[in-house]
Scaffold this motif. Sequence first.
Motif, PDB file in Angstrom:
ATOM      1  N   GLN A 180      36.148  29.126  15.902  1.00 21.43           N
ATOM      2  CA  GLN A 180      35.473  28.475  17.023  1.00 21.43           C
ATOM      3  C   GLN A 180      34.183  29.226  17.357  1.00 21.43           C
ATOM      4  O   GLN A 180      34.124  30.023  18.297  1.00 21.43           O
ATOM      5  CB  GLN A 180      36.404  28.417  18.225  1.00 21.43           C
ATOM      6  CG  GLN A 180      37.731  27.736  17.933  1.00 21.43           C
ATOM      7  CD  GLN A 180      37.584  26.259  17.610  1.00 21.43           C
ATOM      8  OE1 GLN A 180      37.075  25.491  18.414  1.00 21.43           O
ATOM      9  NE2 GLN A 180      38.035  25.845  16.430  1.00 21.43           N
ATOM     10  N   LEU A 211      30.375  24.528  18.993  1.00 26.15           N
ATOM     11  CA  LEU A 211      30.801  23.138  18.858  1.00 26.15           C
ATOM     12  C   LEU A 211      29.838  22.345  17.980  1.00 26.15           C
ATOM     13  O   LEU A 211      30.262  21.439  17.260  1.00 26.15           O
ATOM     14  CB  LEU A 211      30.922  22.489  20.235  1.00 26.15           C
ATOM     15  CG  LEU A 211      31.530  21.081  20.260  1.00 26.15           C
ATOM     16  CD1 LEU A 211      32.937  21.083  19.674  1.00 26.15           C
ATOM     17  CD2 LEU A 211      31.556  20.533  21.691  1.00 26.15           C
ATOM     18  N   THR A 252      30.961  22.915  14.463  1.00 24.14           N
ATOM     19  CA  THR A 252      32.177  22.151  14.190  1.00 24.14           C
ATOM     20  C   THR A 252      31.857  20.673  13.979  1.00 24.14           C
ATOM     21  O   THR A 252      32.383  20.029  13.058  1.00 24.14           O
ATOM     22  CB  THR A 252      33.179  22.311  15.342  1.00 24.14           C
ATOM     23  OG1 THR A 252      33.509  23.698  15.485  1.00 24.14           O
ATOM     24  CG2 THR A 252      34.447  21.521  15.080  1.00 24.14           C
ATOM     25  N   LYS A 253      30.990  20.117  14.821  1.00 20.68           N
ATOM     26  CA  LYS A 253      30.604  18.714  14.675  1.00 20.68           C
ATOM     27  C   LYS A 253      29.875  18.472  13.354  1.00 20.68           C
ATOM     28  O   LYS A 253      30.031  17.414  12.723  1.00 20.68           O
ATOM     29  CB  LYS A 253      29.726  18.287  15.850  1.00 20.68           C
ATOM     30  CG  LYS A 253      30.441  18.242  17.197  1.00 20.68           C
ATOM     31  CD  LYS A 253      31.534  17.181  17.214  1.00 20.68           C
ATOM     32  CE  LYS A 253      32.154  17.047  18.595  1.00 20.68           C
ATOM     33  NZ  LYS A 253      33.256  16.042  18.592  1.00 20.68           N
ATOM     34  N   ASP A 268      38.103  12.905  14.294  1.00 15.62           N
ATOM     35  CA  ASP A 268      38.468  13.868  15.333  1.00 15.62           C
ATOM     36  C   ASP A 268      39.895  14.378  15.190  1.00 15.62           C
ATOM     37  O   ASP A 268      40.175  15.552  15.457  1.00 15.62           O
ATOM     38  CB  ASP A 268      38.295  13.244  16.722  1.00 15.62           C
ATOM     39  CG  ASP A 268      36.839  13.060  17.109  1.00 15.62           C
ATOM     40  OD1 ASP A 268      35.966  13.673  16.448  1.00 15.62           O
ATOM     41  OD2 ASP A 268      36.573  12.316  18.061  1.00 15.62           O
ATOM     42  N   SER A 315      39.418  21.801  17.828  1.00 17.21           N
ATOM     43  CA  SER A 315      38.322  22.418  18.572  1.00 17.21           C
ATOM     44  C   SER A 315      38.799  22.757  19.982  1.00 17.21           C
ATOM     45  O   SER A 315      39.208  21.874  20.724  1.00 17.21           O
ATOM     46  CB  SER A 315      37.113  21.474  18.637  1.00 17.21           C
ATOM     47  OG  SER A 315      36.072  22.054  19.383  1.00 17.21           O
ATOM     48  N   ASN A 316      38.765  24.048  20.324  1.00 23.88           N
ATOM     49  CA  ASN A 316      39.107  24.457  21.688  1.00 23.88           C
ATOM     50  C   ASN A 316      38.090  25.441  22.261  1.00 23.88           C
ATOM     51  O   ASN A 316      38.366  26.128  23.241  1.00 23.88           O
ATOM     52  CB  ASN A 316      40.521  25.050  21.747  1.00 23.88           C
ATOM     53  CG  ASN A 316      40.658  26.343  20.967  1.00 23.88           C
ATOM     54  OD1 ASN A 316      39.713  26.827  20.341  1.00 23.88           O
ATOM     55  ND2 ASN A 316      41.847  26.921  20.992  1.00 23.88           N
TER      56      ASN A 316
END
Length: 332
Positions: free
Chosen positions: A260, A263, A266-267, A277, A282-283
């Motif tokens: 992580q 974001l 990650t996207k 998704d 994702s956190n």
Amino acid sequence: MYYSKITGLGYYVPENVVTNFDLEKLMDTSNEWIIERSGIQERRFFTEGKDATATMAAEASKMALQKAGLQAQDIDLIVFATLSPDYNFPGSGVLLQRMLPFREIGAIDVRAQCSGFIYGLSIADQYIKTGMYKNVLVVGSEIQSNVLELSTRNRNFAVLFGDGAGAVVLQATTNPQHRILSTHLHYQGQYAEDLMLEHPGSRLKQRIWASMVEEGKHLPVMQGQAVFKHAVVRFPEVIREALQANGYTETDLDLVVPHQANLRITKYIQQVMNLPDEKIVSNIQKYGNTTAASIPIALCEAYEQGRLKVGHLVCLAAFGSGFTWASVLIRW
């Protein structure tokens, strides 16, 4: 032939929640700017006197052991990944060893930063495959909030990171259907200075000097654009490396658990690998970047949410300071 299988997962995050709005009061930033830059909405900061890198690891380990149905005495080896050890020496692995009723087993400390947990899994996997050990505890734990200066001069770094710990139990199995399939580790040291904490280090005759804090020499530095540029290449690359090594393609994946870091990264992984998704975890929105702890925390939460099913093809991947990047492919 022995293989290794994850049989227990656990995590711990400090109770102290720090929101973007809290950071607005300490530096020239905004909730909107932080979310746009990283996707992070809040993170956890440790409480002095209650939390430490090793104590958080102990809490995560207790949960992982319970889920695996084991006692601390059953563990043959500890592999502890962190860039924020309790002391310069000894390592945090030995501190964890004395906190729970482990036997006088070995403890290996891993310094591979954001890839540290996957490096730890790789080490544990090899020990189990050789038949040397049957039960190995792999931990990632970080306290980073106290190396961050919550100020405008360090805001690009300070808004990204948080504290926490995660752990898994690896056990020997002879069942080839449910196991770690392969691990893949990389470093590219020419970019070491693009993301680093230089001082106090051992390269200079004087490790600490009076004006160090005033000059900001004690703060971590990051070339954000360079890190992002390399990360968006290495993440898909190392995931595909793991898939190809085992005769799979992206469509075979059931779940990807990336480190992580951001974001936006990650996207990007989702986009270039055409992952919906439901196939990516994702956190970072809740915890920020917890470095070596981020993958086991995310993996444990995914398990609790019922997103890990028996037979799923799961890939863990990371990229970070070094530059280092790594992946592990698992048939759950």
